[in-house]
Design an enzyme around this catalytic site. Structure first.
Site, PDB file in Angstrom:
ATOM      1  N   GLY A  81     -63.106 -26.381 -17.230  1.00 18.60           N
ATOM      2  CA  GLY A  81     -62.141 -27.473 -17.114  1.00 18.60           C
ATOM      3  C   GLY A  81     -62.470 -28.286 -15.873  1.00 18.60           C
TER       4      GLY A  81
ATOM      5  N   HIS B 277     -41.378 -29.085 -18.724  1.00 20.04           N
ATOM      6  CA  HIS B 277     -41.414 -30.546 -18.737  1.00 20.04           C
ATOM      7  C   HIS B 277     -40.300 -31.076 -19.644  1.00 20.04           C
ATOM      8  CE1 HIS B 277     -42.938 -34.593 -19.134  1.00 20.04           C
ATOM      9  NE2 HIS B 277     -43.845 -34.341 -18.224  1.00 20.04           N
TER      10      HIS B 277
ATOM     11  N   ARG C 246     -38.254 -33.275 -12.825  1.00 13.67           N
ATOM     12  CA  ARG C 246     -38.485 -32.540 -14.069  1.00 13.67           C
ATOM     13  C   ARG C 246     -37.556 -31.349 -14.247  1.00 13.67           C
ATOM     14  NH1 ARG C 246     -45.155 -32.314 -14.282  1.00 13.67           N
ATOM     15  NH2 ARG C 246     -45.378 -34.534 -14.687  1.00 13.67           N
TER      16      ARG C 246
ATOM     17  N   GLU D  80     -55.833 -24.393 -11.982  1.00 15.85           N
ATOM     18  CA  GLU D  80     -54.512 -23.893 -12.342  1.00 15.85           C
ATOM     19  C   GLU D  80     -54.449 -22.366 -12.288  1.00 15.85           C
ATOM     20  OE1 GLU D  80     -52.858 -25.746 -15.859  1.00 15.85           O
ATOM     21  OE2 GLU D  80     -51.143 -24.387 -15.896  1.00 15.85           O
TER      22      GLU D  80
ATOM     23  N   LEU E  34     -54.567 -32.377 -11.556  1.00 13.82           N
ATOM     24  CA  LEU E  34     -55.936 -32.887 -11.707  1.00 13.82           C
ATOM     25  C   LEU E  34     -56.575 -32.975 -10.328  1.00 13.82           C
ATOM     26  CD1 LEU E  34     -55.361 -35.698 -14.367  1.00 13.82           C
ATOM     27  CD2 LEU E  34     -55.867 -33.283 -14.704  1.00 13.82           C
TER      28      LEU E  34
HETATM   29  C1  FAD Z   1     -50.217 -32.027 -21.941  1.00  9.55           C
HETATM   30  C2  FAD Z   1     -50.554 -31.915 -20.500  1.00  9.55           C
HETATM   31  C3  FAD Z   1     -50.600 -33.042 -19.691  1.00  9.55           C
HETATM   32  C4  FAD Z   1     -50.920 -32.951 -18.346  1.00  9.55           C
HETATM   33  N1  FAD Z   1     -50.961 -34.082 -17.600  1.00  9.55           N
HETATM   34  C5  FAD Z   1     -51.298 -34.002 -16.297  1.00  9.55           C
HETATM   35  C6  FAD Z   1     -51.375 -35.183 -15.493  1.00  9.55           C
HETATM   36  O1  FAD Z   1     -51.143 -36.290 -15.958  1.00  9.55           O
HETATM   37  N2  FAD Z   1     -51.746 -35.052 -14.207  1.00  9.55           N
HETATM   38  C7  FAD Z   1     -52.035 -33.842 -13.662  1.00  9.55           C
HETATM   39  O2  FAD Z   1     -52.388 -33.815 -12.505  1.00  9.55           O
HETATM   40  N3  FAD Z   1     -51.970 -32.710 -14.395  1.00  9.55           N
HETATM   41  C8  FAD Z   1     -51.608 -32.757 -15.694  1.00  9.55           C
HETATM   42  N4  FAD Z   1     -51.535 -31.600 -16.437  1.00  9.55           N
HETATM   43  C9  FAD Z   1     -51.951 -30.329 -15.859  1.00  9.55           C
HETATM   44  C10 FAD Z   1     -53.476 -30.222 -15.810  1.00  9.55           C
HETATM   45  O3  FAD Z   1     -54.030 -30.791 -16.951  1.00  9.55           O
HETATM   46  C11 FAD Z   1     -54.001 -28.790 -15.732  1.00  9.55           C
HETATM   47  O4  FAD Z   1     -53.306 -28.080 -14.824  1.00  9.55           O
HETATM   48  C12 FAD Z   1     -55.467 -28.749 -15.324  1.00  9.55           C
HETATM   49  O5  FAD Z   1     -56.224 -29.597 -16.136  1.00  9.55           O
HETATM   50  C13 FAD Z   1     -56.038 -27.360 -15.362  1.00  9.55           C
HETATM   51  O6  FAD Z   1     -57.426 -27.420 -15.148  1.00  9.55           O
HETATM   52  P1  FAD Z   1     -58.288 -26.115 -14.966  1.00  9.55           P
HETATM   53  O7  FAD Z   1     -59.674 -26.560 -14.737  1.00  9.55           O
HETATM   54  O8  FAD Z   1     -57.682 -25.259 -13.962  1.00  9.55           O
HETATM   55  O9  FAD Z   1     -58.183 -25.319 -16.331  1.00  9.55           O
HETATM   56  P2  FAD Z   1     -58.440 -25.719 -17.851  1.00  9.55           P
HETATM   57  O10 FAD Z   1     -58.752 -27.128 -18.020  1.00  9.55           O
HETATM   58  O11 FAD Z   1     -57.321 -25.128 -18.618  1.00  9.55           O
HETATM   59  O12 FAD Z   1     -59.764 -24.951 -18.217  1.00  9.55           O
HETATM   60  C14 FAD Z   1     -59.801 -23.587 -18.481  1.00  9.55           C
HETATM   61  C15 FAD Z   1     -61.217 -23.216 -18.830  1.00  9.55           C
HETATM   62  O13 FAD Z   1     -61.359 -21.828 -18.801  1.00  9.55           O
HETATM   63  C16 FAD Z   1     -61.945 -21.360 -19.977  1.00  9.55           C
HETATM   64  N5  FAD Z   1     -61.430 -20.015 -20.189  1.00  9.55           N
HETATM   65  C17 FAD Z   1     -60.152 -19.608 -20.190  1.00  9.55           C
HETATM   66  N6  FAD Z   1     -60.103 -18.280 -20.375  1.00  9.55           N
HETATM   67  C18 FAD Z   1     -61.366 -17.845 -20.478  1.00  9.55           C
HETATM   68  C19 FAD Z   1     -61.966 -16.574 -20.692  1.00  9.55           C
HETATM   69  N7  FAD Z   1     -61.254 -15.477 -20.814  1.00  9.55           N
HETATM   70  N8  FAD Z   1     -63.304 -16.522 -20.768  1.00  9.55           N
HETATM   71  C20 FAD Z   1     -64.067 -17.630 -20.662  1.00  9.55           C
HETATM   72  N9  FAD Z   1     -63.543 -18.834 -20.447  1.00  9.55           N
HETATM   73  C21 FAD Z   1     -62.216 -18.933 -20.362  1.00  9.55           C
HETATM   74  C22 FAD Z   1     -61.574 -22.346 -21.012  1.00  9.55           C
HETATM   75  O14 FAD Z   1     -62.495 -22.310 -22.063  1.00  9.55           O
HETATM   76  C23 FAD Z   1     -61.647 -23.635 -20.216  1.00  9.55           C
HETATM   77  O15 FAD Z   1     -62.973 -24.067 -20.172  1.00  9.55           O
HETATM   78  C24 FAD Z   1     -51.199 -31.684 -17.785  1.00  9.55           C
HETATM   79  C25 FAD Z   1     -51.153 -30.551 -18.584  1.00  9.55           C
HETATM   80  C26 FAD Z   1     -50.799 -30.649 -19.919  1.00  9.55           C
HETATM   81  C27 FAD Z   1     -50.668 -29.408 -20.720  1.00  9.55           C
END
Ligand code: FAD
Ligand code: HEM
Ligand code: HEM
Ligand code: SF4
Ligand code: F3S
Ligand code: FES
Lengths: 637, 236, 250
Positions: free
Chosen positions: A42, A266, A330, A425, A441
């Protein structure tokens, strides 16, 4: 073990610079001797994998989806914050820091948040250089909007698809390193366990989701970037594959889990339409700028919305919070919706919804203005519900959206297992008890692009050079454990499906560990979750084989972990005898029903250690010191 | 594998055999042929001119000498390239999906998929066969030596008008040509706009316009060609 | 208002990449018109599991039309009958009681079938790896406002950048061409000043890779635009060709 957050010395605004000045560096020629395992692609993982590969490390990156571009970050809509102060409206790094700490209701670590605010500006520079098509003004400069009640316009956005564009930027940077041979990308892999050697994280066990094979991967450090665990509630705005498995497996290997009960709900989501519902869809909060929230005054009133006269409607947010009205934060908006629905005044077929009405705004501003502002959201609403929000009020209901809790990390983003870093996250670090809009983000990219490159170097530089091979016997036990679990799940041969159990867990979590929590409810939840978990292992029905693509088997493992995490969430909520941010304990509220924070007793991070007994985890407290900000109580009256 | 050392400029050969190059070629050669066909059609209409106008016109063409050879060489070369590239694209398409769908539908506008876009290879191959017969019939058909001659201004020239008239009195020719001309129309209905798109000359605003003009032009060309055989068969 | 209907499905079942596949008939007699198409498949799968059969595998994740995981041929059309809609966004209210719906995987040699309706689209990642990026390593970027970008350019770039990488363009293309996907990324970056620096190398390498993956060439059928859930215009393909000509002669 005591929790040392490793915060660098010096005044708040110099800490990160001090850290950088003093951190150990890895000789460029040596970097290619080290392998870094990055789990998740992500925003956090994608940006980390790309940046570390650029520096010369060998990176092995993993994700569940068929392509790194599909991580859940792709779904973020609203935007990303930065303290650029381009609109010249008085924003500063300090203000972004302050708003984030205050928004988190004073349950986050000052030093981390300040670093986040500092780095926020570099993120925007980096993303623009990658070609991310942010919204622009006619003069060609970047546009900003205000978001989540902030008094300044500091949110950068790319239509309603900011997460997508940012993730594609990171993904492209990642693919560039794949092409350069510095990243080995392994999609359709699920991490099932962490390999700890001599107390350090040295590898992972993954399942190849296509062939079912269990694979061993050795490395010098493991970066967990696996996202949030909102799917513990079954229904959430998270993508279907979002899960806690990787983090939970690490927790069981010794990583502390911090503040698991902090879950953001939310307020503006499309309500559940029936039993078959598989996930929930978020609609931008901006809708509350012009929509008015109401329910009928009389719980037996089941006339269509348009036939209920003004005098018989209850615009409860405007009534309760005259100065903020429909724009309360929220958590406040979500809780108020739950209260009116619990009182039987909810609308729609399920009674689990409130109206968000644009009739006034359309009358005042004209349909075309509303269409300009919210056209795509209205269209999305109509696509899903089949109702036209220009004519009948929208129905909305809160939904689980984000998890502030996560694996405990120090200032270096390192967990309690040396060599295991947690980004995005998946960690607990920056948002306290509540996250502000457009800051997840920011955090994911700050961690991945800018923080980890420094802190990982610091760790690697002090590591002894002892290359480890994946054929090492240290991998035997975790691999066997993963295999046994899979076989056990397939072997139960019971009568209820994984989804049925997940839905049941979700119901318990939503009712008792959701928007509003009480001692009795939480204790009940603890025992229901334990019962459900026991039943699960005796009666779940997992179809198919282990040596092919088998999504039900994948989900079976994830639900098994949610069944364990759910209990910890309830325990955490139970021990936190205060209301703060998204965590609302019914026993701790003011006479007017507002949250009552108890700073003297609960100004700490609750970090849970797995004790071997799920029902008796060990609690460690990291006290939070606030040097720079003064603790105040939120008021939206 | 993408060529690792590639820093921009592709070689001409590899560029022209690339997916983009192949389309540049079919497009350029196709448009060249469209131009020829339009002129040819206009020339054919000279048949309706007074006296020996038609024969004089073809004679004038023949007397262009080297220029004519140049044009003919370009046409032949263009056709060879067009056919080779077109067939190659078709074979690539066959390889790219070996197992077809049980059910397949077009989603409708803005799709440009049509019977004519799908049948380019068929209409094209028919045109190829036609061209061989056609040139054999007329260009290399009976001339002055075989008695198809008229005297204009004291000079004996080939009486092509008679040959044309005789051929199209034969229903086989008249209707065979009608059929082929219709197929040509199909080829051009997709071909004309497609060639511009292949050359990268299109954008959102132009596409509908060029598509419409292409269709009208295709119909115009078919009608322009058809009057001659049908007139001869039915009226003459 | 929600109603209940009976839907007949013919679903492609294939045990593995090399196994023979076929359409299998299923009937669902309590499909709620408010369900999404994928939720209907969930219901089918729950039934199948309870009957001791293997559920139908299909990729999906966000279920809101942005991740590009989902992708099915429904009723002969990639992502089903609705325009600018990924299959995860299609709701059953667009069908009638008693309808029969054929569900097949995306088909192309470059997208081999993994199982049932799941295909391998890794070729897309390799096309991006060949050049679908701007080569800026982390850290060296100038201030974000240092280079103004005309709003129209940024807006147009966004239109192309909206691609979710689902592969419907390939699946629906009579030639199985990946030109819309590839063109969209080339066009996005060519519209931005940041992307212009590497434009020549980018287009040549990405087109080479597209060919090497075994996709067909583009004959301008335009079917891809009609099924694209983000409505990406085949202008992207024209633009890719212009970029290529520029690389060749410019
Ligand atoms: C609908 C929605 C809208 C949002 N809008 C906003 C916004 O406008 N602004 C903002 O700041 N935030 C927003 N957020 C929050 C934000 O999108 C997330 O918190 C953030 O993108 C998380 O990023 P990340 O890289 O931590 O994880 P993620 O993007 O969730 O990535 C997780 C990664 O881990 C991998 N993974 C998971 N488990 C395993 C495993 N066991 N083995 C191998 N791989 C695994 C997945 O394949 C993925 O690649 C929003 C969230 C949602 C749900
Ligand atoms: C003689 C044998 C011919 C064959 C085998 C042939 C074949 C083809 C094929 C297969 C295509 C489609 C290419 C693709 O799929 O992308 C095509 C395109 C085209 N053809 Fe022909 N053709 C022939 C003759 C002609 C003639 C005589 C004309 C003009 C009068 C013509 C004009 C065109 C045009 C304009 C195109 C569109 C080019 C493009 O899309 O770039 N063709 N032809
Ligand atoms: C009713 C339709 C047509 C008629 C009556 C017709 C007639 C003729 C005649 C009389 C000639 C001989 C000219 C000469 O030798 O000087 C000729 C040549 C030729 N025709 Fe046609 N034609 C028709 C359609 C077409 C079409 C559709 C094509 C192409 C797709 C075509 C391509 C050619 C070519 C290439 C030559 C040879 C020109 C040269 O090399 O000088 N014709 N045609
Ligand atoms: S261009 Fe459209 S159809 Fe093709 S992959 Fe991108 S979003 Fe999907
Ligand atoms: S459908 Fe195929 S032929 Fe070209 S215009 Fe689209 S890629
Ligand atoms: S499931 Fe994400 S686009 Fe359909």
């Amino acid at each position: 073990m005591s929790l040392d957050s490793n915060i660098p010395s010096g005044p708040l605004h110099e800490k990160w610079q001090n850290y950088l000045d003093r951190t150990k560096l890895v000789n460029p020629a040596n970097k290619r001797k080290y392998t870094v395992i990055v789990v998740g692609t992500g925003l956090a993982g994608g940006s980390a994998a790309a940046s570390l590969a650029e520096l010369g490390y060998n990176v092995k990156a993993f994700c569940i989806q068929d392509s790194p571009r599909r991580a859940h970050s792709i779904a973020a809509q609203g935007g990303i914050n930065a303290a650029k102060n381009y609109p010249h409206d008085g924003d500063t790094i300090w203000r972004l820091f302050y708003d984030t700490v205050k928004g988190g209701d004073y349950r986050s670590r000052e030093a981390n948040v300040y670093r986040l605010a500092t780095i926020s500006n570099n993120i925007i520079d980096q993303c623009v250089a990658q070609g991310v098509p942010f919204a622009r003004e006619y003069g060609g400069l970047l546009a900003n909007r205000s978001f989540g009640g902030a008094q300044v316009s500091r949110t950068f956005y790319a239509r309603g698809q900011t997460g997508q564009q940012l993730l594609l930027g990171a993904y492209q940077a990642l693919e560039r390193q794949v092409d350069a041979g510095k990243v080995e990308m392994l999609p359709r892999r699920e991490m099932l366990d962490l390999v700890v050697v001599d107390g350090r994280a040295r590898g992972i066990i993954t399942r190849n989701l296509v062939t079912g094979e269990l694979e061993r991967h050795a490395g010098d450090a493991v970066l967990l970037c696996t996202g949030g665990y909102g799917n513990a509630y079954f229904l959430s705005t998270n993508a279907k594959n979002s899960n806690v498995t990787a983090a939970w497996r690490c927790h069981r290997r010794g990583a502390y889990f911090a503040n698991p009960c902090f879950t953001q709900i939310h307020p503006t989501c499309i309500p559940v339409s029936g039993h078959y519902q598989s996930k929930l869809t978020l609609m931008s909060e901006s809708l509350r700028n012009d929509g008015r929230v109401w329910v009928p005054q009389d719980s037996s009133d089941d006339r269509p919305a348009n036939q209920i006269p003004e005098g018989e409607r209850d615009y409860y947010l405007e009534r309760r919070y005259p100065s903020f009205g429909n724009l309360v934060p929220r958590d406040v908006a979500s809780r108020a919706a739950k209260q009116v629905c619990d009182a039987g005044r909810g609308v729609g077929a399920t009674g689990q919804a409130v109206y968000l009405d644009f009739a006034d705004a359309i009358g005042r501003l004209g349909k075309s203005t509303i269409e300009e502002r919210y056209g795509n959201l209205f269209e999305m609403y109509e696509r899903i519900t089949g109702e036209n929000p220009y004519e009948v009020p929208m129905r909305i209901y809160p939904a689980v959206h984000y998890t502030m809790g996560g694996l405990w990390v120090d200032y270096d983003l390192m967990s309690t297992i040396p060599g295991l870093f947690v980004l995005g996250e998946a960690n607990f670090s920056d948002h306290g008890a509540n996250r502000l809009g457009a800051s997840a983000l920011m955090q994911g990219l700050a961690d991945g692009y800018f923080v980890i490159s420094a802190t990982l170097g610091n760790y690697i530089a002090s590591m002894e050079d002892d290359s480890l091979n994946a054929s090492d016997t240290a991998f035997d036990e975790p691999e066997k454990a993963a295999r046994d679990r899979i076989e056990r799940l397939l072997g139960v041969g019971g009568s209820k499906t994984v989804t049925e159990y997940h839905r049941e867990l979700g119901r318990i979590m939503w009712d008792q560990v959701g928007m509003s929590r009480s001692k009795d409810g939480l204790e009940e939840a603890l025992s229901s979750i334990r019962k459900l978990r026991e039943e699960y292992w005796n009666n779940v029905l997992v179809p198919g084989r282990k040596d092919t693509l088998n999504k039900n088997l994948e989900f079976a493992g994830r639900v098994a972990d949610f069944l364990e995490l759910g209990e910890l969430m309830a325990q955490d909520a139970l021990q936190r005898e205060e209301s703060c941010g998204a965590h609302f304990r019914e026993e701790y509220q003011t006479a007017e029903g507002e949250a009552l924070r108890r700073d003297d007793d609960f100004s700490y991070v609750a970090a849970w250690e797995f004790s071997g007994d799920l029902s008796a985890p060990n609690l460690h407290k990291e006290e939070l010191d606030f040097e720079a900000v003064e603790l105040t109580t939120r008021s939206y009256k | 594998m993408a060529n690792k050392d590639n820093n921009g400029k592709p070689g001409l050969w590899s560029a022209m055999t690339s997916p983009i190059g192949k389309k540049l070629l079919t497009g350029l050669t196709g448009l060249g042929w469209v131009l020829f066909v339009i002129l040819h059609m206009a020339g054919n209409l000279g048949y309706f001119g007074a006296g020996e106008a038609y024969n004089e016109y073809t004679e004038a063409l023949m007397s262009l000498g080297p220029l004519l050879y140049l044009i003919e060489t370009l046409l032949v070369a263009g056709l060879v390239i067009h056919v080779v590239a077109g067939v190659n694209i078709y074979l690539g398409k066959r390889r790219a999906r070996k197992q077809g769908y049980e059910q397949y539908e077009s989603a409708g506008r803005p799709s440009r998929q049509s019977l004519s876009s799908r049948s380019m290879i068929v209409t094209g191959i028919v045109l190829l066969v036609f061209l061989v017969i056609h040139i054999n019939t007329f260009k290399f058909g009976p001339g002055i030596a075989e008695g198809y001659a008229v005297t204009v201004g004291g000079e004996e020239i080939r009486d092509l008008k008679r040959l044309v008239t005789e051929k199209f009195q034969n229903p086989l020719y008249a209707f065979g040509y009608t059929g082929v001309m219709l197929l040509l129309g199909f080829h051009l209905r997709h071909g004309i706009w497609s060639a511009f798109q292949s050359l990268g000359a299109m954008n959102r605003r132009l596409t509908p316009l060029v598509y419409a003009v292409g269709t009208v032009l295709a119909i115009g060309i078919v009608l322009g060609f058809l009057v001659l055989p049908l007139y001869i068969f039915f009226a003459a | 208002m929600a109603e209940t209907m009976t839907i007949h499905l013919k679903v492609w079942r294939q045990a593995g990449p090399d196994a023979d596949g076929r359409l299998v008939d299923y009937t669902l007699d309590s499909v709620n018109s408010d369900m999404s198409f994928l939720e209907m498949l969930d219901v089918l799968n729950e039934d199948l599991i309870k009957q001791g059969e293997d559920p139908v595998e299909f990729d999906n994740d966000c279920r809101e039309g942005i991740c590009g995981s989902c992708g099915l041929i429904v009723g002969g059309i990639a992502h089903g009958p609705m325009k600018a809609t990924a299959i995860c966004q299609l709701h059953m209210r667009h069908y009638n009681d008693g309808d029969t719906i054929v569900v097949e995987p995306f088909r192309a040699e470059a997208f081999p079938i993994v199982k049932d309706l799941v295909v391998d689209r890794a070729a897309f990642d390799r096309i991006i790896a060949a050049g679908g990026y701007v080569s800026v390593s982390t850290g060296g970027a100038p201030d974000a406002n240092a280079i103004p970008v005309p709003k129209d350019d940024a807006d147009e770039a966004f239109d192309f950048a909206a691609c979710i990488g689902c592969g419907a363009c390939v699946a629906s293309c009579p030639n199985s061409s990946a030109s819309l996907f590839t063109g969209a990324k080339i066009a996005h970056l060519a519209d931005m000043p940041q992307g212009k620096v590497e434009r020549k190398r980018r287009v040549v390498r990405m087109v080479d890779q597209m060919e090497a993956e075994g996709f067909g060439d583009c004959s301008n059928h335009g079917e891809c635009e009609a099924v694209c859930p983000k409505g990406i215009s085949i202008d992207a393909i024209a633009k890719m060709r212009r970029e290529y000509v520029r690389a060749l002669f410019g």
